[in-house]
Design an enzyme around this catalytic site. Structure first.
Site, short mmCIF file in Angstrom:
data_model
loop_
_atom_site.label_atom_id
_atom_site.label_comp_id
_atom_site.label_asym_id
_atom_site.label_seq_id
_atom_site.Cartn_x
_atom_site.Cartn_y
_atom_site.Cartn_z
N CYS A 1 -11.83 -0.08 -3.48
CA CYS A 1 -11.12 1.07 -4.05
C CYS A 1 -11.94 1.70 -5.17
CB CYS A 1 -9.73 0.68 -4.52
SG CYS A 1 -9.72 -0.68 -5.67
N GLN B 1 0.84 -1.20 0.00
CA GLN B 1 0.00 0.00 0.00
C GLN B 1 0.87 1.25 0.00
OE1 GLN B 1 -3.35 0.36 0.14
NE2 GLN B 1 -4.06 -1.74 0.43
N1 SAH Z 1 -5.68 -6.73 0.50
C1 SAH Z 1 -4.41 -6.41 -0.08
C2 SAH Z 1 -4.42 -6.24 -1.61
C3 SAH Z 1 -5.61 -5.61 -2.22
S1 SAH Z 1 -5.39 -5.20 -3.92
C4 SAH Z 1 -3.83 -5.17 0.59
O1 SAH Z 1 -4.54 -4.44 1.27
O2 SAH Z 1 -2.65 -4.91 0.46
C5 SAH Z 1 -6.31 -6.45 -4.74
C6 SAH Z 1 -5.56 -7.77 -4.86
O3 SAH Z 1 -6.40 -8.68 -5.54
C7 SAH Z 1 -4.29 -7.71 -5.68
O4 SAH Z 1 -3.24 -8.24 -4.91
C8 SAH Z 1 -4.58 -8.60 -6.90
O5 SAH Z 1 -3.44 -9.32 -7.35
C9 SAH Z 1 -5.63 -9.54 -6.37
N2 SAH Z 1 -6.55 -10.16 -7.33
C10 SAH Z 1 -7.02 -9.66 -8.49
N3 SAH Z 1 -7.94 -10.48 -9.02
C11 SAH Z 1 -8.06 -11.54 -8.17
C12 SAH Z 1 -8.87 -12.72 -8.16
N4 SAH Z 1 -9.75 -12.98 -9.14
N5 SAH Z 1 -8.74 -13.57 -7.13
C13 SAH Z 1 -7.87 -13.33 -6.12
N6 SAH Z 1 -7.08 -12.23 -6.08
C14 SAH Z 1 -7.17 -11.35 -7.08
#
Ligand code: SAH
Length: 482
Positions: free
Chosen positions: A412, A286
């Site tokens: 987001c 982040q």
């Molecule tokens: N919760 C984490 C990341 C959120 S960003 C944090 O707060 O740091 C969203 C995440 O979803 C990314 O890491 C991306 O790689 C993942 N992502 C995207 N599509 C996805 C899917 N279909 N299944 C699982 N993860 C996914």
């Protein structure tokens, strides 16, 4: 009369609304015009660039009368760059804009009649909050090596080593990189020809640890006189990691897959709250850690964990939320699509001695249904933090079948949040609370944490807005159990 405007017409109009991308919106004779860089409350002179039947797009020519919400953007490149869509708007008004955006989406798309909004969580100082920056390197018209940012949606670099969203240290780092390149006759990469060596400079700063990372992204395997490069950068206090990233592809993608260590270690360490994370140049992390902590604290508050719960954290990235929740839950399971992120997540769990968390690689909409159908897995609370496109319907359907007491949705993009809230609402989940969080001041982006509770669940307790009262009930219940 409507539809009477044509390209290049000059119009004076009052801006009465703001679009979701931060553009000003006004009406003349029933004809709607979108004016980029105009602020709600402004009266502007605008030139029509594109005219459709009922609406058009116009360019801001002059602010005839300033809005009370208009401020002088502190960055001289604000308009050219386009990264900070709201810099000409007072911070207070930015927060109001974001609150309204979330609320409107939940009403219009989500179908809520009333939105249980909590006050938006803003920053004390809405600049210098980003811990990561990526600067393209090139030459200007005079042939001087420069770094800065791409103007608008183009690929021409405007020189600026002091982006106000990033840390002040960036300027020192970039000065040293350019001095090294000039002394050693190192060519910047040229996108048009595919020649030249240095493409980008990536910096990361641990706000909590003070550790600094510099990664030079190059179109080659090595740099000349690497020792002089590292020696100069090591003078910067906190320097911890100096690496090369190899990217020889002719692509817009900034980073390649391969990292080479030049000095120190390949990662820096930083904390959010009490949890430590190791961050490499390729890790997702982040960008605004202070607000992220507040966002996770809000998610944790909404999850209402007592230590007995089984929690699923879907779209878990490097496990940031999972580890936060693991401090208060019995067991946490994380699911994420990117294998390297899961490697980071497992390492971070070990780093923090958290043993009650397990991670799975795969699509959330495939892993969860499969685990549920085959193994009958269970959840008291499900947390989702999807990318902008929101959750897949297959996933929402499985969540409904699993029937957790609470769903905590970290979003987001409030338009997809609203769409998913509508689906969950039609299947027994009610929105209890909504809290917008400003992680990206000066831009139009806004994060939202939303609590939904299962109307059917036995243990469902109607939340009053007073958390103390709620905790009293929980404590009493627990005392009675004992
Ligand atoms: N919760 C984490 C990341 C959120 S960003 C944090 O707060 O740091 C969203 C995440 O979803 C990314 O890491 C991306 O790689 C993942 N992502 C995207 N599509 C996805 C899917 N279909 N299944 C699982 N993860 C996914």
């Amino acid at each position: 009369m409507s539809g009477s405007y044509a390209k290049n017409d000059l119009v004076t109009l009052k801006i009465t609304d703001m679009g979701n991308d931060g553009e000003g919106i006004g009406k003349v004779d029933g004809y709607t015009l979108f004016v980029k860089d105009a602020v709600i409350g402004d009266t502007v002179l605008a030139k029509v660039m594109k005219a459709k039947k009922n609406y058009g797009y116009a360019r801001l020519m002059e602010v005839v009368e300033k809005s009370p919400y208009r401020v002088e953007p502190p960055c001289p490149y604000a308009r050219q760059c386009g990264g900070c869509q709201l810099q000409a708007m007072s911070y207070e008004e930015q927060l109001r804009f974001k609150t309204n955006k979330v609320k409107n989406h939940l009403m219009r798309i989500g179908g809520l009649e009333e939105v249980p909004m909590e006050p938006i969580i803003g920053l004390e100082y809405p600049y210098r909050y980003r811990n990561k920056a990526q600067f393209p390197v090139g030459r200007n018209k005079e042939g001087k090596i420069i770094t800065g940012f791409y103007a608008g949606h183009t690929h021409s670099i405007i020189e600026n080593r002091n982006c106000l969203l990033g840390v002040e240290l960036n300027e020192q780092i970039l000065d040293k990189v350019i001095a090294y390149m000039e002394e050693n006759h190192v060519e910047p990469y040229d996108e048009k020809t595919g020649k030249g060596l240095v493409r980008h400079v990536l910096t990361r700063y641990g706000f909590d640890s003070g550790e600094v990372m510099v990664c030079l992204i190059i179109n080659g395997n090595k740099i000349p006189n690497a020792d002089s490069f590292t020696e100069s950068l090591r003078q910067i206090p906190g320097m911890t990691s100096i690496t090369l990233n190899i990217n020889k592809e002719r692509t817009n993608v900034i980073l390649g897959d391969q990292i080479k260590l030049l000095w120190g270690q390949t990662y820096i360490t930083d904390s959010i709250g009490t949890i430590k994370y190791q961050i490499s140049p390729l890790s997702f992390y982040q960008v605004n850690p202070a607000q992220t902590r507040r966002m996770y604290e809000k998610a944790l508050e909404y999850a209402q964990l007592t230590g007995e719960e089984t929690v699923w954290d879907l779209y878990c990235g490097i496990g940031t939320i999972s580890l936060f929740l693991a401090q208060k839950a019995k067991q946490v399971y994380g699911v994420e699509i990117i294998p390297q992120a899961i490697e980071d997540a497992r390492r971070n769990a070990a780093l923090n001695h958290l043993k009650n968390v397990e991670f799975f690689v795969g699509k959330a909409e495939e892993v969860l249904p499969e685990k549920y159908e085959k193994e009958g897995v269970y959840a008291d609370v499900i947390v989702v933090d999807p990318p902008r496109k929101g959750c897949d319907e297959t996933l929402l359907d499985t969540i409904v079948k699993m029937s957790p007491k609470r769903v905590v949705y970290v979003s987001c993009d409030s338009s997809t949040l609203a769409r998913d809230v509508k689906y969950l609402g039609e299947h027994g989940y009610q929105v209890e609370r909504v809290c917008p969080i400003d992680n990206f001041s000066q831009t139009v982006h806004v994060e939202t944490v939303c609590l939904l509770s299962n109307r059917k669940a036995d243990s469902y307790i109607k939340l009053s807005l007073d958390m103390d009262e709620y905790y009293d009930i929980i404590e009493k219940e627990q005392a009675e159990k004992k």
